[in-house]
Design a protein around this motif. Structure first.
Motif, mmCIF file in Angstrom:
data_model
loop_
_atom_site.group_PDB
_atom_site.id
_atom_site.type_symbol
_atom_site.label_atom_id
_atom_site.label_comp_id
_atom_site.label_asym_id
_atom_site.label_seq_id
_atom_site.Cartn_x
_atom_site.Cartn_y
_atom_site.Cartn_z
ATOM 1 N N ASP A 217 0.805 -1.295 -0.082
ATOM 2 C CA ASP A 217 -0.036 0.004 -0.063
ATOM 3 C C ASP A 217 1.036 1.118 -0.006
ATOM 4 N N ARG A 218 0.310 2.170 -0.529
ATOM 5 C CA ARG A 218 1.023 3.775 -0.574
ATOM 6 C C ARG A 218 0.692 4.395 0.620
ATOM 7 N N ARG A 219 0.249 4.027 1.745
ATOM 8 C CA ARG A 219 -0.149 4.542 2.867
ATOM 9 C C ARG A 219 0.243 3.322 4.262
ATOM 10 N N ALA A 220 0.472 3.823 5.379
ATOM 11 C CA ALA A 220 0.852 2.985 6.579
ATOM 12 C C ALA A 220 -0.385 2.022 6.681
ATOM 13 N N ARG A 221 0.004 0.643 6.835
ATOM 14 C CA ARG A 221 -1.180 -0.235 7.205
ATOM 15 C C ARG A 221 -0.644 -1.487 7.916
ATOM 16 N N VAL A 222 -1.440 -2.013 8.827
ATOM 17 C CA VAL A 222 -0.978 -3.182 9.509
ATOM 18 C C VAL A 222 -1.854 -4.298 8.705
ATOM 19 N N PHE A 223 -1.179 -5.288 8.195
ATOM 20 C CA PHE A 223 -1.732 -6.483 7.688
ATOM 21 C C PHE A 223 -2.337 -7.488 8.915
ATOM 22 N N GLU A 224 -3.311 -8.054 8.779
ATOM 23 C CA GLU A 224 -3.772 -8.863 9.850
ATOM 24 C C GLU A 224 -3.331 -10.420 9.235
ATOM 25 N N ARG A 225 -3.259 -11.166 10.353
ATOM 26 C CA ARG A 225 -2.740 -12.428 10.143
ATOM 27 C C ARG A 225 -3.311 -13.298 9.073
ATOM 28 N N GLU A 226 -4.926 -13.059 9.133
ATOM 29 C CA GLU A 226 -5.556 -13.809 8.119
ATOM 30 C C GLU A 226 -5.008 -13.333 6.707
ATOM 31 N N GLN A 227 -4.934 -12.147 6.450
ATOM 32 C CA GLN A 227 -4.316 -11.451 5.297
ATOM 33 C C GLN A 227 -3.101 -12.024 4.751
ATOM 34 N N ILE A 228 -2.013 -12.314 5.951
ATOM 35 C CA ILE A 228 -0.878 -12.895 5.481
ATOM 36 C C ILE A 228 -1.077 -14.580 4.950
ATOM 37 N N ALA A 229 -2.243 -15.102 5.916
ATOM 38 C CA ALA A 229 -2.288 -16.482 5.411
ATOM 39 C C ALA A 229 -2.949 -16.719 4.120
ATOM 40 N N LEU A 230 -3.708 -15.544 3.630
ATOM 41 C CA LEU A 230 -4.385 -15.640 2.237
ATOM 42 C C LEU A 230 -3.360 -15.638 1.281
ATOM 43 N N LEU A 231 -2.522 -14.401 1.392
ATOM 44 C CA LEU A 231 -1.420 -14.064 0.353
ATOM 45 C C LEU A 231 -0.293 -15.480 0.224
ATOM 46 N N GLY A 232 -0.415 -16.023 1.473
ATOM 47 C CA GLY A 232 0.415 -17.244 1.419
ATOM 48 C C GLY A 232 -0.336 -18.568 0.486
ATOM 49 N N SER A 233 -1.718 -18.399 0.436
ATOM 50 C CA SER A 233 -2.347 -19.360 -0.325
ATOM 51 C C SER A 233 -2.234 -18.921 -1.751
ATOM 52 N N PHE A 234 -2.230 -17.753 -2.132
ATOM 53 C CA PHE A 234 -1.908 -17.574 -3.313
ATOM 54 C C PHE A 234 -0.500 -17.720 -3.860
ATOM 55 N N ALA A 235 0.457 -17.717 -2.950
ATOM 56 C CA ALA A 235 1.779 -17.939 -3.232
ATOM 57 C C ALA A 235 1.786 -19.481 -3.662
ATOM 58 N N ALA A 236 1.073 -20.265 -3.042
ATOM 59 C CA ALA A 236 1.340 -21.788 -3.187
ATOM 60 C C ALA A 236 0.587 -22.117 -4.375
ATOM 61 N N LEU A 237 -0.473 -21.334 -4.826
ATOM 62 C CA LEU A 237 -1.163 -21.469 -6.155
ATOM 63 C C LEU A 237 -0.047 -21.238 -7.217
ATOM 64 N N ALA A 238 0.676 -19.882 -7.025
ATOM 65 C CA ALA A 238 1.602 -19.628 -8.188
ATOM 66 C C ALA A 238 2.822 -20.698 -8.227
ATOM 67 N N ALA A 239 3.234 -21.123 -6.986
ATOM 68 C CA ALA A 239 4.332 -22.335 -7.089
ATOM 69 C C ALA A 239 3.970 -23.712 -7.737
ATOM 70 N N ALA A 240 2.634 -23.929 -7.479
ATOM 71 C CA ALA A 240 2.070 -24.912 -8.175
ATOM 72 C C ALA A 240 1.869 -24.739 -9.737
ATOM 73 N N ALA A 241 1.394 -23.619 -10.168
ATOM 74 C CA ALA A 241 1.527 -23.280 -11.235
ATOM 75 C C ALA A 241 2.898 -23.547 -12.113
ATOM 76 N N MET A 242 3.638 -22.726 -11.710
ATOM 77 C CA MET A 242 5.125 -22.954 -12.069
ATOM 78 C C MET A 242 5.871 -24.496 -12.243
ATOM 79 N N ASP A 243 5.312 -25.087 -11.137
ATOM 80 C CA ASP A 243 5.905 -26.476 -10.948
ATOM 81 C C ASP A 243 5.298 -27.382 -12.259
ATOM 82 N N THR A 244 3.878 -27.092 -12.480
ATOM 83 C CA THR A 244 3.233 -27.845 -13.479
ATOM 84 C C THR A 244 3.215 -27.480 -14.799
#
Length: 364
Positions: A217-244
């Motif tokens: 973000d272009r402003r100060a912001r505190v990311f919640e742990r649920e948002q961190i976990a959600l971005l981690g899910s998207f990262a797993a998708l990206a890794a799986a896409a590259m792997d396959t």
């Protein structure tokens, strides 16, 4: 808020000599729930009753009803958020199943990550083993050319630190954060883009980091742990896409396969969308183990993913010793198989946990 409901509740309390019946005290809060009012609005019935000098029993009943209503409101908001998250993950998985162009899949992942987290920018970098650094691959919402062309040495900047340590990192004010190494080149690119708050999670293939997925973000912001976990899910998708990317199985002709052979993609390809069967195949052994022995393996998994797959942070969240977390995760591995923390399996386990939660009734 009208005082009619308050007067009705007070008459009930006065007649009985005890706190108001729940049906009377809860009425104004049910109206607030029905119209999706803000959390601040739930204070109004109590404040009105106090201002009008209502009976103590009535006020106590209203306070209790307010607490229950806010709890239900929080549960409903959490369920709506989880439904939106699952929808975005399934849509992205659908892209993975239908697209042959890896860049298009990665672009879809970055776009949906940005949209769901509500950030100004999202981007994905990949490691370059030949050069020993990480470079920008896909950006969404970026306007600065220098930022889009950044390369980060291992350990440099927030992204370089994520790539080096294989752990999520988040900062609510990038330029004031001294936990990572600032360089003129990286700071100039971040400044050109105007970024302040940045969250980065690793893209993992096995135990190897292949890149980093960011939301910023272009402003100060505190990311919640649920948002961190959600971005981690998207990262797993990206890794799986590259792997396959060079397989994909989905494009073969002359080969047969059942829907369950495709894991979470089977949910998209099968006609009956057997969600219960997917949950059973993915985490059924863990569910039954908890039911038989009264253990907390499912709760531990939820916390583990929400804490960015960090046992140290998980033990703080669960208020147990880190050895307890390690023992529970070891048991999960015995039940699900040693590869349960591979990117594709991690994604399936997270989806199964979320689907199981959505199927559970809202807690009162």
């Amino acid at each position: 808020m009208s005082s009619d409901h308050v007067r009705s509740a007070e008459r009930s309390a006065t007649a009985t000599g005890v706190a108001a019946r729940p049906s009377s005290a809860e009425a104004p809060f049910l109206e607030l729930l029905a119209r999706g009012a803000s959390a601040d609005a739930y204070e109004q019935p109590v404040l009105l009753a106090r201002a009008e000098g209502r009976a103590a029993g009535l006020i106590a009943g209203l306070e209790h009803a307010k607490t229950l209503a806010l709890r239900v409101r929080s549960e409903l908001e959490g369920r709506r958020r989880r439904e939106a998250e699952l929808s975005a993950l399934f849509e992205t998985a659908h892209d993975l199943a239908g697209l042959r162009d890896l860049d298009a899949v990665l672009q879809a992942i970055v776009q949906r990550a940005r949209s769901l987290l509500g950030t100004d920018v999202a981007y994905l970098s990949l490691n370059d083993p030949a050069r020993g650094d990480t470079y920008m691959r896909v950006t969404e919402g970026s306007v600065a050319a220098r930022f889009q062309q950044l390369r980060l040495g291992m350990g440099e900047g927030l992204g370089g630190l994520v790539a080096q340590t294989a752990r999520p990192y988040v900062t609510d004010d990038y330029f004031r954060d001294e936990r990572f190494e600032h360089t003129v080149t990286i700071d100039s690119g971040v400044r050109d883009e105007g970024l302040v708050a940045i969250l980065g999670v690793p893209l993992m293939l096995g135990h190897r980091v292949i890149g980093v997925l960011f939301a910023a973000d272009r402003r100060a912001r505190v990311f919640e742990r649920e948002q961190i976990a959600l971005l981690g899910s998207f990262a797993a998708l990206a890794a799986a896409a590259m792997d396959t990317a060079n397989l994909r199985l989905l494009g073969r002709t002359g080969d047969g396969a059942a829907a369950e052979d495709f894991g979470f993609l089977g949910l998209l390809l099968a006609g009956d969308r057997d969600i219960g069967g997917f949950v059973e195949r993915t985490i059924g052994e863990v569910v039954r183990y908890d039911e038989r022995r009264g253990t907390d393996l499912l709760r531990t998994l939820d916390a583990y993913f929400a804490c960015g797959m960090s046992p140290a942070r998980t033990k703080d969240d669960l208020h147990v010793h880190v050895n307890t977390v390690a023992q529970r995760l070891e048991r999960v591995g015995q039940l699900l198989g040693e590869d349960w923390q591979e990117p594709a399996r991690v994604l399936e386990v997270q989806l199964a946990l979320r689907l199981r939660r959505l199927a559970s009734p809202v807690r009162r």
